[in-house]
Design a protein around this motif. Sequence first.
Motif, PDB file in Angstrom:
ATOM      1  N   MET A   1       1.153  -1.424   0.012  1.00 42.15           N
ATOM      2  CA  MET A   1      -0.074  -0.303   0.251  1.00 42.15           C
ATOM      3  C   MET A   1       0.891   1.193  -0.175  1.00 42.15           C
ATOM      4  N   LYS A   2       0.514   2.333  -0.273  1.00 42.63           N
ATOM      5  CA  LYS A   2       1.340   3.179  -0.534  1.00 42.63           C
ATOM      6  C   LYS A   2       0.500   4.256  -0.150  1.00 42.63           C
ATOM      7  N   ILE A   3       0.793   5.082   0.789  1.00 41.01           N
ATOM      8  CA  ILE A   3       0.290   6.437   1.196  1.00 41.01           C
ATOM      9  C   ILE A   3       0.431   7.204   1.028  1.00 41.01           C
ATOM     10  N   ASN A   4       0.037   8.558   0.842  1.00 32.72           N
ATOM     11  CA  ASN A   4       0.478   9.757  -0.043  1.00 32.72           C
ATOM     12  C   ASN A   4       0.044  10.749   0.970  1.00 32.72           C
ATOM     13  N   VAL A   5       0.226  11.908   1.691  1.00 29.05           N
ATOM     14  CA  VAL A   5      -0.035  12.776   2.786  1.00 29.05           C
ATOM     15  C   VAL A   5       0.139  13.713   2.364  1.00 29.05           C
ATOM     16  N   LEU A   6      -0.573  15.111   2.123  1.00 21.43           N
ATOM     17  CA  LEU A   6      -0.680  16.502   2.011  1.00 21.43           C
ATOM     18  C   LEU A   6      -0.724  16.924   3.325  1.00 21.43           C
ATOM     19  N   THR A   7       0.580  17.532   3.644  1.00 20.32           N
ATOM     20  CA  THR A   7       0.929  18.090   5.065  1.00 20.32           C
ATOM     21  C   THR A   7       1.637  19.579   5.011  1.00 20.32           C
ATOM     22  N   LEU A   8       1.105  20.802   5.756  1.00 17.11           N
ATOM     23  CA  LEU A   8       2.230  21.680   5.886  1.00 17.11           C
ATOM     24  C   LEU A   8       3.182  21.554   6.926  1.00 17.11           C
ATOM     25  N   PHE A   9       3.007  19.990   7.176  1.00 13.37           N
ATOM     26  CA  PHE A   9       4.408  20.252   8.737  1.00 13.37           C
ATOM     27  C   PHE A   9       4.604  18.785   8.381  1.00 13.37           C
ATOM     28  N   PRO A  10       5.214  17.574   6.810  1.00 11.12           N
ATOM     29  CA  PRO A  10       5.603  16.570   6.988  1.00 11.12           C
ATOM     30  C   PRO A  10       6.597  16.318   8.054  1.00 11.12           C
ATOM     31  N   ASP A  11       7.288  17.519   9.130  1.00 13.54           N
ATOM     32  CA  ASP A  11       8.274  16.563   9.336  1.00 13.54           C
ATOM     33  C   ASP A  11       7.580  15.532  10.944  1.00 13.54           C
ATOM     34  N   MET A  12       6.024  15.550  11.424  1.00 13.69           N
ATOM     35  CA  MET A  12       6.473  15.444  12.509  1.00 13.69           C
ATOM     36  C   MET A  12       4.778  13.940  11.881  1.00 13.69           C
ATOM     37  N   PHE A  13       6.274  13.435  11.127  1.00 13.14           N
ATOM     38  CA  PHE A  13       5.441  12.203  10.908  1.00 13.14           C
ATOM     39  C   PHE A  13       6.878  11.186  10.946  1.00 13.14           C
ATOM     40  N   THR A  14       7.506  11.638  11.582  1.00 11.92           N
ATOM     41  CA  THR A  14       8.767  10.782  12.252  1.00 11.92           C
ATOM     42  C   THR A  14       8.399   9.448  12.869  1.00 11.92           C
ATOM     43  N   PRO A  15       6.767   9.588  13.634  1.00 16.25           N
ATOM     44  CA  PRO A  15       6.667   8.256  14.974  1.00 16.25           C
ATOM     45  C   PRO A  15       6.472   7.521  13.960  1.00 16.25           C
ATOM     46  N   LEU A  16       6.028   7.546  12.291  1.00 14.19           N
ATOM     47  CA  LEU A  16       5.280   6.426  11.621  1.00 14.19           C
ATOM     48  C   LEU A  16       6.725   5.454  11.132  1.00 14.19           C
ATOM     49  N   GLN A  17       7.600   5.876  10.883  1.00 14.51           N
ATOM     50  CA  GLN A  17       8.853   5.807  10.483  1.00 14.51           C
ATOM     51  C   GLN A  17       9.794   5.322  11.165  1.00 14.51           C
ATOM     52  N   VAL A  18       9.446   4.636  13.097  1.00 20.08           N
ATOM     53  CA  VAL A  18      10.211   3.844  13.136  1.00 20.08           C
ATOM     54  C   VAL A  18       9.243   2.721  13.816  1.00 20.08           C
ATOM     55  N   SER A  19       9.715   1.866  15.044  1.00 16.94           N
ATOM     56  CA  SER A  19       8.982   0.915  15.576  1.00 16.94           C
ATOM     57  C   SER A  19       8.974  -0.096  14.592  1.00 16.94           C
ATOM     58  N   MET A  20       7.524  -0.756  14.632  1.00 16.54           N
ATOM     59  CA  MET A  20       7.012  -2.014  13.529  1.00 16.54           C
ATOM     60  C   MET A  20       7.034  -1.237  12.405  1.00 16.54           C
ATOM     61  N   LEU A  21       6.452  -0.338  12.259  1.00 16.27           N
ATOM     62  CA  LEU A  21       5.862   0.344  10.824  1.00 16.27           C
ATOM     63  C   LEU A  21       7.002   0.551   9.824  1.00 16.27           C
ATOM     64  N   GLY A  22       7.978   1.996  11.397  1.00 20.33           N
ATOM     65  CA  GLY A  22       9.602   1.742  10.588  1.00 20.33           C
ATOM     66  C   GLY A  22      10.304   0.949   9.742  1.00 20.33           C
ATOM     67  N   ARG A  23      10.295  -0.298  10.464  1.00 22.31           N
ATOM     68  CA  ARG A  23      10.986  -1.632   9.812  1.00 22.31           C
ATOM     69  C   ARG A  23       9.772  -2.207   8.805  1.00 22.31           C
ATOM     70  N   ALA A  24       8.299  -2.179   8.730  1.00 23.69           N
ATOM     71  CA  ALA A  24       8.112  -2.098   7.299  1.00 23.69           C
ATOM     72  C   ALA A  24       8.569  -1.562   6.345  1.00 23.69           C
ATOM     73  N   LEU A  25       8.552  -0.292   7.013  1.00 25.34           N
ATOM     74  CA  LEU A  25       8.371   1.052   5.794  1.00 25.34           C
ATOM     75  C   LEU A  25       9.963   0.165   4.977  1.00 25.34           C
ATOM     76  N   GLU A  26      10.428  -0.233   5.537  1.00 22.40           N
ATOM     77  CA  GLU A  26      12.103  -1.009   5.428  1.00 22.40           C
ATOM     78  C   GLU A  26      12.065  -1.515   4.656  1.00 22.40           C
ATOM     79  N   ASP A  27      11.069  -2.178   4.728  1.00 22.99           N
ATOM     80  CA  ASP A  27      11.011  -3.860   3.882  1.00 22.99           C
ATOM     81  C   ASP A  27      10.208  -3.881   3.036  1.00 22.99           C
ATOM     82  N   LYS A  28       9.381  -2.458   2.358  1.00 19.53           N
ATOM     83  CA  LYS A  28       8.236  -1.899   1.356  1.00 19.53           C
ATOM     84  C   LYS A  28       7.374  -2.660   1.758  1.00 19.53           C
ATOM     85  N   LYS A  29       6.888  -2.524   3.027  1.00 20.25           N
ATOM     86  CA  LYS A  29       5.284  -3.777   2.902  1.00 20.25           C
ATOM     87  C   LYS A  29       4.471  -2.833   2.706  1.00 20.25           C
TER      88      LYS A  29
END
Length: 243
Positions: A1-29
Amino acid sequence: MKINVLTLFPDMFTPLQVSMLGRALEDKKWDLNLVNFRDFTTDVHHHVDDTPYGGGAGMVLQIMPIKKALDSLEKKGKVIITAPQGKTFNQKMAKRWADEEQDLTFICGHYEGFDQRVYEMADEVVSIGDYVLTGGELPTMSMIDATVRLLPGVLGNSASAVEESFSHGLLEYPQYTRPAEFEGMKVPEVLMSGNHGKIAEWRLKEALRNTLLRRPDLLENREFTPEESKLLTEIKLELENKN
């Protein structure tokens, strides 16, 4: 799944790039594409908002930079706006998105909301509760987390998502781990019995108990199985006797 986010504050989305979701992001899930729609403004000061026609307090997000940001996406999929007036997000919605959508696009608001024409570009307007936040980033992160964790291979244990709260319309049953006794507090004996049938029955009963005590609204329109009806009757008698 590809998720696009239109935002004025892209730096706020760091929490989605750590832990389980971060590993899944690295693994291209799944894939996360953060788009700052301020980059699509044309004036010198990169304004994304303006005063509302007809007067009133606050500033309203303009349609032009958001529409241009949307048009820049190769695939938008379902377009979602987070706003207090939207339908309330829940586990069933997360499951539907995870099962049915290949692409999702979230538009995060700020200030006094969007030009109404932005809402008309969305497929769904969704809220995470009856309260107002300063922007749409936190609700969007919550919805992304709830959805992505249901994708195949994201959670380490594939059974985890099936047994969690709300997955069957009930709150989760209590869980325990070692030690078996701590400061006089003991793990229920049935969980150490090795009798998987009894354990399953205990877990269902305690899930029903938790739901009855904490979220009885979830039981109002539920179609109970014969086993659930029996256990719920037992629970109500136990509560009556306790009082």
